[in-house]
Design a protein around this motif. Structure first.
Motif, PDB file in Angstrom:
ATOM      1  N   PHE A   5       0.830  -1.200   0.000  1.00 26.88           N
ATOM      2  CA  PHE A   5       0.000   0.000   0.000  1.00 26.88           C
ATOM      3  C   PHE A   5       0.869   1.255   0.000  1.00 26.88           C
ATOM      4  CE2 PHE A   5      -2.695   3.177   2.165  1.00 26.88           C
ATOM      5  CZ  PHE A   5      -3.799   3.152   1.325  1.00 26.88           C
ATOM      6  N   ILE A   6       1.914   1.232   0.837  1.00 29.43           N
ATOM      7  CA  ILE A   6       2.836   2.375   0.884  1.00 29.43           C
ATOM      8  C   ILE A   6       3.469   2.568  -0.485  1.00 29.43           C
ATOM      9  CG2 ILE A   6       5.009   3.194   1.861  1.00 29.43           C
ATOM     10  CD1 ILE A   6       4.229   1.741   4.458  1.00 29.43           C
ATOM     11  N   SER A   7       3.848   1.442  -1.121  1.00 30.19           N
ATOM     12  CA  SER A   7       4.484   1.550  -2.437  1.00 30.19           C
ATOM     13  C   SER A   7       3.542   2.207  -3.444  1.00 30.19           C
ATOM     14  CB  SER A   7       4.893   0.182  -2.954  1.00 30.19           C
ATOM     15  OG  SER A   7       5.650  -0.485  -2.001  1.00 30.19           O
ATOM     16  N   CYS A   8       2.237   1.871  -3.340  1.00 32.23           N
ATOM     17  CA  CYS A   8       1.272   2.483  -4.264  1.00 32.23           C
ATOM     18  C   CYS A   8       1.282   3.997  -4.108  1.00 32.23           C
ATOM     19  CB  CYS A   8      -0.138   1.983  -3.966  1.00 32.23           C
ATOM     20  SG  CYS A   8      -0.350   0.248  -4.249  1.00 32.23           S
ATOM     21  N   LEU A   9       1.179   4.452  -2.817  1.00 28.53           N
ATOM     22  CA  LEU A   9       1.158   5.894  -2.570  1.00 28.53           C
ATOM     23  C   LEU A   9       2.463   6.527  -3.035  1.00 28.53           C
ATOM     24  CD1 LEU A   9      -0.420   5.909   0.995  1.00 28.53           C
ATOM     25  CD2 LEU A   9      -1.550   6.456  -1.145  1.00 28.53           C
ATOM     26  N   MET A  10       3.579   5.836  -2.721  1.00 25.22           N
ATOM     27  CA  MET A  10       4.887   6.380  -3.078  1.00 25.22           C
ATOM     28  C   MET A  10       5.033   6.457  -4.596  1.00 25.22           C
ATOM     29  SD  MET A  10       7.562   7.614  -1.805  1.00 25.22           S
ATOM     30  CE  MET A  10       7.929   7.090  -0.156  1.00 25.22           C
ATOM     31  N   GLY A  11       4.500   5.449  -5.275  1.00 28.34           N
ATOM     32  CA  GLY A  11       4.560   5.450  -6.734  1.00 28.34           C
ATOM     33  C   GLY A  11       3.893   6.691  -7.308  1.00 28.34           C
ATOM     34  N   ILE A  34      -9.952  -2.249  -0.742  1.00 33.79           N
ATOM     35  CA  ILE A  34      -9.373  -1.628  -1.916  1.00 33.79           C
ATOM     36  C   ILE A  34      -8.593  -2.665  -2.701  1.00 33.79           C
ATOM     37  CG2 ILE A  34      -7.498  -0.060  -2.589  1.00 33.79           C
ATOM     38  CD1 ILE A  34      -8.376   1.825  -0.491  1.00 33.79           C
ATOM     39  N   CYS A  35      -8.644  -2.592  -3.984  1.00 36.10           N
ATOM     40  CA  CYS A  35      -7.685  -3.385  -4.743  1.00 36.10           C
ATOM     41  C   CYS A  35      -6.905  -2.465  -5.662  1.00 36.10           C
ATOM     42  CB  CYS A  35      -8.364  -4.525  -5.492  1.00 36.10           C
ATOM     43  SG  CYS A  35      -8.970  -4.101  -7.097  1.00 36.10           S
ATOM     44  N   TRP A  36      -5.720  -2.898  -6.010  1.00 31.48           N
ATOM     45  CA  TRP A  36      -4.812  -2.075  -6.785  1.00 31.48           C
ATOM     46  C   TRP A  36      -4.761  -2.644  -8.197  1.00 31.48           C
ATOM     47  CZ3 TRP A  36      -2.269   2.345  -6.886  1.00 31.48           C
ATOM     48  CH2 TRP A  36      -1.164   2.477  -7.741  1.00 31.48           C
ATOM     49  N   ALA A  37      -5.143  -1.836  -9.156  1.00 35.01           N
ATOM     50  CA  ALA A  37      -5.092  -2.310 -10.532  1.00 35.01           C
ATOM     51  C   ALA A  37      -4.878  -1.131 -11.450  1.00 35.01           C
ATOM     52  CB  ALA A  37      -6.397  -3.007 -10.889  1.00 35.01           C
ATOM     53  N   ALA A  38      -4.050  -1.339 -12.418  1.00 40.27           N
ATOM     54  CA  ALA A  38      -3.792  -0.342 -13.454  1.00 40.27           C
ATOM     55  C   ALA A  38      -3.435   1.018 -12.860  1.00 40.27           C
ATOM     56  CB  ALA A  38      -5.002  -0.212 -14.377  1.00 40.27           C
ATOM     57  N   GLY A  39      -2.594   0.996 -11.830  1.00 43.01           N
ATOM     58  CA  GLY A  39      -2.098   2.252 -11.277  1.00 43.01           C
ATOM     59  C   GLY A  39      -3.133   3.057 -10.525  1.00 43.01           C
ATOM     60  N   GLN A  40      -4.205   2.397 -10.063  1.00 39.80           N
ATOM     61  CA  GLN A  40      -5.260   3.123  -9.352  1.00 39.80           C
ATOM     62  C   GLN A  40      -5.845   2.252  -8.257  1.00 39.80           C
ATOM     63  OE1 GLN A  40      -8.051   4.455 -12.352  1.00 39.80           O
ATOM     64  NE2 GLN A  40      -8.032   6.469 -11.365  1.00 39.80           N
ATOM     65  N   PHE A  41      -6.432   2.907  -7.264  1.00 38.83           N
ATOM     66  CA  PHE A  41      -7.188   2.166  -6.259  1.00 38.83           C
ATOM     67  C   PHE A  41      -8.599   1.935  -6.774  1.00 38.83           C
ATOM     68  CE2 PHE A  41      -4.282   4.308  -3.070  1.00 38.83           C
ATOM     69  CZ  PHE A  41      -3.571   3.157  -2.824  1.00 38.83           C
ATOM     70  N   HIS A  42      -9.088   0.726  -6.539  1.00 38.34           N
ATOM     71  CA  HIS A  42     -10.491   0.454  -6.856  1.00 38.34           C
ATOM     72  C   HIS A  42     -11.157  -0.018  -5.584  1.00 38.34           C
ATOM     73  CE1 HIS A  42     -10.029   0.740 -11.228  1.00 38.34           C
ATOM     74  NE2 HIS A  42      -8.796   0.337 -10.978  1.00 38.34           N
ATOM     75  N   PRO A  97      13.257  -5.628  -4.279  1.00 38.14           N
ATOM     76  CA  PRO A  97      13.075  -4.467  -5.171  1.00 38.14           C
ATOM     77  C   PRO A  97      12.282  -4.748  -6.446  1.00 38.14           C
ATOM     78  CG  PRO A  97      15.302  -4.513  -4.326  1.00 38.14           C
ATOM     79  CD  PRO A  97      14.644  -5.782  -3.862  1.00 38.14           C
ATOM     80  N   PRO A  98      12.487  -5.904  -7.146  1.00 38.68           N
ATOM     81  CA  PRO A  98      11.740  -6.063  -8.400  1.00 38.68           C
ATOM     82  C   PRO A  98      10.227  -5.996  -8.221  1.00 38.68           C
ATOM     83  CG  PRO A  98      13.484  -7.682  -8.268  1.00 38.68           C
ATOM     84  CD  PRO A  98      13.446  -6.991  -6.947  1.00 38.68           C
ATOM     85  N   SER A  99       9.722  -6.267  -6.994  1.00 38.50           N
ATOM     86  CA  SER A  99       8.274  -6.251  -6.820  1.00 38.50           C
ATOM     87  C   SER A  99       7.707  -4.840  -6.914  1.00 38.50           C
ATOM     88  CB  SER A  99       7.916  -6.853  -5.473  1.00 38.50           C
ATOM     89  OG  SER A  99       8.319  -5.981  -4.437  1.00 38.50           O
ATOM     90  N   LEU A 100       8.558  -3.838  -6.734  1.00 38.92           N
ATOM     91  CA  LEU A 100       8.066  -2.461  -6.749  1.00 38.92           C
ATOM     92  C   LEU A 100       7.529  -2.057  -8.116  1.00 38.92           C
ATOM     93  CD1 LEU A 100      10.843  -0.712  -4.642  1.00 38.92           C
ATOM     94  CD2 LEU A 100       8.515  -1.153  -3.953  1.00 38.92           C
ATOM     95  N   THR A 101       8.003  -2.723  -9.174  1.00 37.55           N
ATOM     96  CA  THR A 101       7.519  -2.373 -10.507  1.00 37.55           C
ATOM     97  C   THR A 101       5.998  -2.519 -10.571  1.00 37.55           C
ATOM     98  OG1 THR A 101       8.017  -4.634 -11.137  1.00 37.55           O
ATOM     99  CG2 THR A 101       9.602  -2.967 -11.776  1.00 37.55           C
ATOM    100  N   GLY A 102       5.456  -3.480  -9.823  1.00 38.08           N
ATOM    101  CA  GLY A 102       4.017  -3.701  -9.819  1.00 38.08           C
ATOM    102  C   GLY A 102       3.233  -2.529  -9.244  1.00 38.08           C
TER     103      GLY A 102
END
Lengths: 500, 266
Positions: B90-96, B239-247, B116-121
């Motif tokens: 979740f933090i990574s999403c906000l940071m992204g 919340i779910c994370w998809a396509a660079g957005q929260f749903h 680190p490679p997981s952050l690309t997601g």
């Protein structure tokens, strides 16, 4: 500019050191001995013992016969060089170029230094007085070449200063040993009646070479300045160096900060003029009691920002113990790199100011917790998940391949996969449940398997079949099984990571 | 607190004086005063224009001014490894989202387990994250504080276990100057004290959401609980994370604030 050299001779180096450490030995006759060929040989003699007629290389038993109350201590062969090196470092306050002259002397290149002490006489006197106050017997001399300075310090009058261009005159009345020759050569000369340099110096070079070897000619040349002699400095001369002697020894933090700021100002101004930035800097403080304390900083990109460098040092000033007071500060920049006003962009989205700011931040962090703790990762060309990333060598390094995105990778990867117990109904299917740390996880959804082969050119072993699974509470895990399924053995499963 | 009272009386005065003005105008004024109060409490109301987190959907209603407070420190608490991974996600999403504006972020941790490679997601180039790995809590706090003082960073993530009020105040003071957003991730804290962070979140994993009929694991989903938010209304969302957005999985989630609004006690 005429070169000037000072040679310092410590006739009683090792015994002096012992007397400094054990003051009760002062005024006592004692010797240092070492076992050699089954007998105790005297290797160093204190002045008082020498007055009793005891000489170096005497057998201890003979010496005891001369003077029965002789005190005897062990001789440490490596000590003299160590001691000379320390004394040489102490002498750095007089000149940046000091070299150790094993076994019992120092050679100083003092060209252009003496005027700071108001003349050569005062300069030489200052050194010898300080050394004598420290408890060492010293004899020093100054001349145009190291050879003559060496000769005069040992065989001339004490504290003699040979004026410029009077090398030959100074050399003539000295014995041949003053030319730093091998013992065998000097003894042959004595046998032939050559007791002074003037007895043989006018002989043709070919004759001298034939009878005494090339060494004699070299030494004469070095003494008279016709052939070169190189001194090996105790510490290499740093190009970017600033010195700040104090009028009076300072002890307070404020004073140290002022000195540091002052030195940084001159150094950064110079770096700016020459288009350089420093990567490493060392701040040395020379204490009155001869100790040198230093603090060092490093930057991850060349810098000449005075405030930033000051902040980096400021973290470490507390490590300086001023003791009785510091009399000289030296700031050195052993590693510098070119730094131009404009540099290529680091990342596309940031501007130059951000980059410098972040560089400064990382320097501060590296200064406190160590450079090792700052990491940036780049993708590496390996299938094995543990090897999927590598440390970036610098902040600027860009990934050479793109980050893999096609397969799910866990947010947290365990460094060592943890063994788990599983129940698998059908081979090559994801497990039905797994047990880890006493908790049973029912698996509701799963993806996989993703087979990751072991990189046989790096290590041997079985491949892994990874499953991305989700349990009844929605927790997501990365599991793998080692090796192929076969009937005759059980298979070990592991938990390797957690998905977000 | 005094200030709040003053402001409230002011509100009343305004209401009296301008009786004739429409209700809408009054609402505007109250909104304005509320902003003043928030500003006086030490954090600047971010303008909508340069806030990359300005549109988080339903969650926005819970925040003091209807917008995610950047330039402040958010606390995330997780109790087990799975929740920790979810919090990191979740933090990574906000940071992204924050990193779309500025280039780099710093991730301070003790014994880092993040892969680190997981952050690309989550929309982050892993090579734009600077990891700082320390061995002592004291050093970690110091490094977090130093990083928060650097306005050139997009954000700072700090993984620490324990923190007292004083330490959190220091961090808060640092961000008030620099306007950097900080995320403190506390894994298994010994005690949960009152700290000077603007919010406290609990992120727990939820069964992933996938389109009906498709096998396997879908998009990561979380139960996001905003347990505390200064001047805002706490709430819980799925919340779910998809396509660079929260749903939002369940759009009909009732927040405490809604309850208050209905009962008229807010």
């Amino acid at each position: 500019m005429v070169k000037r050299y000072v040679a310092i001779w410590f006739p009683y180096l090792l015994t002096d050191r012992l007397a400094i450490r054990q003051p009760e030995l002062r005024g006592e006759p004692f010797v240092l001995t070492m076992a050699e060929k089954g007998r105790m040989l005297i290797r160093a003699v204190s002045p008082e013992a020498e007055a009793e007629g005891i000489k170096e290389n005497m057998v201890l038993a003979d010496a005891k016969a001369l003077f029965p109350n002789l005190l005897v201590f062990d001789f440490d062969a490596a000590m003299s060089e160590k001691l000379l090196r320390r004394l040489g470092e102490w002498c750095l306050r007089y000149t940046p170029l000091v070299s150790v002259d094993v076994p019992d002397g120092l050679l100083l290149d003092v060209s252009g230094c003496t005027h700071l002490w108001k003349g050569e006489g005062y300069y030489l006197k200052e050194i010898t007085t300080k050394m004598k106050a420290g408890g060492y017997h010293v004899r020093a001399a100054m001349a145009d070449t190291p050879g003559i300075a060496w000769a005069v310090s040992r065989y001339g009058k004490e504290g003699q200063i040979i004026a410029e261009g009077e090398l030959l005159m100074a050399l003539l009345p000295l014995p041949p040993a003053a030319l730093r020759l091998d013992d065998a050569v000097t003894q042959r000369m004595y046998k032939l009646g050559m007791r002074k340099v003037r007895d043989f110096i006018h002989l043709p070079a070919t004759t001298l070479r034939r009878r005494f070897g090339q060494q004699l000619l070299d030494r004469i040349g070095q003494a008279l300045g016709t052939s070169p002699e190189y001194l090996e400095p105790v510490c290499p001369v740093v190009v970017y160096q600033e010195r700040l002697p104090c009028m009076e020894p300072v002890r307070t933090r404020k004073a140290i900060e002022l000195a540091l700021d002052n030195l940084l100002e001159t150094l950064t101004a110079r770096l700016f003029k020459e288009g350089q930035g420093l990567r490493k800097a060392v701040f040395k403080s020379f204490r009155m009691d001869g100790k040198v304390q230093e603090i060092a900083i490093g930057t991850n990109r060349p810098s000449r920002d005075r405030q930033h460098l000051f902040r980096l040092f400021n973290e470490k000033i507390a490590h300086i113990a001023p003791g009785l007071g510091i009399e000289l500060f030296v700031l050195e920049a052993p590693v510098v790199e070119e730094l131009h006003m404009e540099q290529e962009r680091l990342w596309n989205k940031d501007n130059a100011f951000d980059r410098v700011e972040i560089g400064h931040l990382l320097d501060r962090i590296a200064g406190r917790v160590g450079e090792e703790s700052i990491r940036r990762y780049l993708p590496d060309e390996h299938h094995w998940p543990e090897r999927g990333v590598k440390r970036a060598a610098s902040l600027e390094e860009q990934p050479s391949i793109s980050w893999p995105t096609e397969r799910p990778r866990p947010t947290q990867l365990l460094t060592i996969p943890q063994p788990i117990e599983v129940t698998v109904p059908i081979p090559d299917y994801p497990p039905m449940l797994f047990r880890y740390k006493g908790e049973t996880h029912m698996i509701k959804k799963a993806d996989g398997p993703e087979r990751i082969e072991r990189e046989w050119w790096m290590d041997q072993g079985e491949h892994r079949d990874y499953y991305y699974v989700e349990d009844e509470k929605g927790r997501r895990y990365w599991l793998f099984r080692l090796g192929h399924y076969s009937d005759d053995r059980s298979h070990q499963w592991y938990l390797h990571g957690y998905f977000a | 607190m005094n200030f709040c009272l003053d402001a409230n009386t002011q509100v009343c005065e305004y209401a009296k004086n301008e009786d004739m003005e429409g209700l809408l105008d009054k609402k505007h004024r109250i909104e304005e005063l509320r902003r003043m109060i928030v500003a006086a409490e030490g954090f600047v109301v971010p303008s909508d224009l340069n806030n990359p987190l300005s549109d988080l959907g339903l969650m926005d209603k819970s925040f003091p001014t209807g917008i995610f407070p950047i330039g402040a420190i958010h606390e995330f608490v997780s109790s087990d490894a799975a929740a920790a991974a979810s919090s990191s996600g979740f933090i990574s999403c906000l940071m992204g989202m924050l990193m779309k504006q500025k280039g780099l972020c710093v991730w301070v941790s003790i014994g880092n387990k993040l892969y680190p490679p997981s952050l690309t997601g989550f929309g982050i180039d892993p090579d734009r994250v600077i990891f700082i790995q320390v061995s002592r809590e004291k050093d970690a706090l110091w490094a977090i504080e130093e990083a928060l003082k650097c306005p050139s960073l997009a954000g700072v993530v700090g993984e620490i276990r324990d923190m007292d009020l004083t330490a959190s105040r220091r961090l808060q003071l640092a961000v008030e100057q620099s306007r950097v957003t900080g995320f403190l991730h506390r894994y298994r804290p010994r005690r949960i004290e009152n700290v000077a962070c603007v919010s406290r979140w609990y992120i727990r994993p939820l069964p992933s959401s996938s389109d009906p009929g498709l096998p396997g694991i879908g998009r990561p989903a979380w139960q996001v609980e905003l347990q505390k938010i200064r001047n805002g209304k706490p709430g819980t969302w799925q919340i779910c994370w998809a396509a660079g957005q929260f749903h939002y999985l369940d759009a009909q989630v009732v927040t405490k604030g809604d309850v208050y609004a209905q009962t008229g006690t807010w």
